[in-house]
Design an enzyme around this catalytic site. Structure first.
Site, PDB file in Angstrom:
ATOM      1  N   GLN A 196       0.868  -1.175   0.000  1.00  0.00           N
ATOM      2  CA  GLN A 196       0.000   0.000   0.000  1.00  0.00           C
ATOM      3  C   GLN A 196       0.908   1.229   0.000  1.00  0.00           C
ATOM      4  O   GLN A 196       1.435   1.626   1.040  1.00  0.00           O
ATOM      5  CB  GLN A 196      -0.901  -0.019   1.224  1.00  0.00           C
ATOM      6  CG  GLN A 196      -1.693  -1.323   1.389  1.00  0.00           C
ATOM      7  CD  GLN A 196      -2.773  -1.495   0.336  1.00  0.00           C
ATOM      8  OE1 GLN A 196      -3.763  -0.770   0.305  1.00  0.00           O
ATOM      9  NE2 GLN A 196      -2.574  -2.467  -0.545  1.00  0.00           N
ATOM     10  N   GLY A 237     -11.736   2.574   4.555  1.00  0.00           N
ATOM     11  CA  GLY A 237     -10.812   1.713   3.822  1.00  0.00           C
ATOM     12  C   GLY A 237      -9.988   2.459   2.788  1.00  0.00           C
ATOM     13  O   GLY A 237     -10.179   3.645   2.518  1.00  0.00           O
ATOM     14  N   HIS A 238      -9.058   1.712   2.168  1.00  0.00           N
ATOM     15  CA  HIS A 238      -8.120   2.342   1.241  1.00  0.00           C
ATOM     16  C   HIS A 238      -8.827   2.898   0.004  1.00  0.00           C
ATOM     17  O   HIS A 238      -9.764   2.318  -0.520  1.00  0.00           O
ATOM     18  CB  HIS A 238      -6.990   1.387   0.848  1.00  0.00           C
ATOM     19  CG  HIS A 238      -7.427   0.098   0.228  1.00  0.00           C
ATOM     20  ND1 HIS A 238      -6.528  -0.880  -0.121  1.00  0.00           N
ATOM     21  CD2 HIS A 238      -8.636  -0.377  -0.122  1.00  0.00           C
ATOM     22  CE1 HIS A 238      -7.173  -1.907  -0.652  1.00  0.00           C
ATOM     23  NE2 HIS A 238      -8.454  -1.612  -0.661  1.00  0.00           N
ATOM     24  N   ASN A 239      -8.355   4.069  -0.419  1.00  0.00           N
ATOM     25  CA  ASN A 239      -8.826   4.770  -1.617  1.00  0.00           C
ATOM     26  C   ASN A 239     -10.262   5.265  -1.513  1.00  0.00           C
ATOM     27  O   ASN A 239     -10.864   5.676  -2.499  1.00  0.00           O
ATOM     28  CB  ASN A 239      -8.655   3.904  -2.872  1.00  0.00           C
ATOM     29  CG  ASN A 239      -7.202   3.662  -3.222  1.00  0.00           C
ATOM     30  OD1 ASN A 239      -6.608   2.656  -2.810  1.00  0.00           O
ATOM     31  ND2 ASN A 239      -6.614   4.585  -3.956  1.00  0.00           N
TER      32      ASN A 239
END
Length: 344
Positions: A196, A237-239
């Protein structure tokens, strides 16, 4: 002890006094706890009787007509007035500027004028702390992390490497900005971590509750929009992109790459699957799981999520099934007694 006349308080917050303007007010208390020297607050009809029975010397209200004979401070938006008055009576003391002896600050870090670096804080290489920012005990800023002017990090907040927090933010104890997103490639039953390498960005005027986690992006940015407010135990969460002035209540979870518009409200324990769009102004009711895109201004409920009114109808039908079953049983019994078609 701070004390003001009710008339002085009215001038401070642009309110109107009904009754005794010279009443001395020494504090703000709940309806149940307030005494003759206190101001209390009413804004929800379920507490009307409690407000009428309160021993408070004055009440902060939106409508004077509900309280004949009482001394009142009247403003159309009493909740906002309450915020202003609480700041007046209970100001937060700013910690002294400077770096505590137990803090570890990299030589290449930039510390703004008036910033306060508390005990056992770690500030990494090339990190930036804005003017008058406050880093509480045990906070960690990773390499090249940034915290804007007048932002306050309470105890044990972690801003991971490269991540950015804007100006005038408040991050409560235990917040982590920039932890790894949950990304794994599974081949042959084995889970391979996907690095990540993006960052997480928190824009200006955001408040984040205790023990929230904002994952860094796989690539690019995870972003919390300006003016948004996150309750405790929220996971982004991511993005994920959270639009400006959104409200995420306790235990909300948002899966990767989902995009929220501005002024979205997600109530307690609601969540959203990944890779969807939640339109501007959408309201997600408590415990709802959003599984598809929502249009602007929608209200959705249930799992899988449905338009709120449709969900209410389905729920009403569900609770009527038992009575329907009994009715069918009675009809079957009646038909059996009367004899079926073709019987003599």
């Amino acid at each position: 002890m701070r004390a003001f006349t009710l008339a002085e308080l009215a001038t401070r917050v642009g309110a109107e006094v009904v009754g005794e303007g010279e009443l001395i007010v020494t504090g703000i208390r709940s309806l149940e706890e307030a005494g003759p020297e206190h101001l209390s607050f009413y804004h929800n009809r379920r507490y009307l009787e409690a407000a009428r029975a309160s021993k408070a010397g004055a009440l902060l209200v939106a409508e004077a007509a509900l309280f004949p004979g009482r001394t009142l401070l009247v403003r159309r938006d009493p909740y906002l007035a309450l915020a202003e008055l609480l700041e007046l009576f209970y100001p937060v003391a700013a910690p002294a500027a400077g770096v505590h002896p137990s803090a570890v600050v990299a030589a290449s870090a930039r510390i703004g004028e008036g910033a306060s670096i508390g005990p056992h804080v770690t500030v990494g290489e090339r990190a930036v702390v804005g003017e008058r920012a406050v880093l509480g005990p045990g906070c960690v800023l990773g390499e090249e992390a940034e915290v804007g002017a007048d932002t306050v990090l309470r105890a044990n907040v972690v801003i991971e490497a490269g991540c950015r927090v804007g100006a005038r933010c408040l991050l409560h104890a235990g917040v982590v900005v920039g932890s790894d997103g949950y990304g794994f490639a599974t081949v042959g039953g084995v889970h391979r971590k996907v690095p990540q390498v993006g960052i997480a960005v928190v824009e200006d005027d955001v408040e984040i509750g205790a023990n929230c986690t904002i994952d860094r992006a796989t690539l690019g940015q995870t972003r919390i929009g300006r003016g948004s407010k996150l309750d405790n135990l929220v996971h982004v969460g991511h993005n994920v992109q959270v639009g400006e002035h959104s409200l995420l209540v306790a235990q909300v979870g948002i899966s990767g790459s989902t995009k929220l518009g501005h002024h979205v409200v997600m109530a307690g324990q609601s969540g959203a699957v990944g890779h969807i769009r939640i339109g501007d102004g959408t309201v997600v009711t408590a415990k709802t799981g959003v599984t598809e895109d929502t249009p602007p201004g929608a209200m959705v409920s249930g799992f899988p999520s449905r338009p709120h009114k449709q969900w209410l109808r389905a729920l009403a039908n569900l609770y009527s099934l038992e009575e329907l079953r009994r009715t069918v049983k009675r009809l079957e019994a009646a038909l059996s007694t009367a004899g079926g078609p073709g019987d003599d």
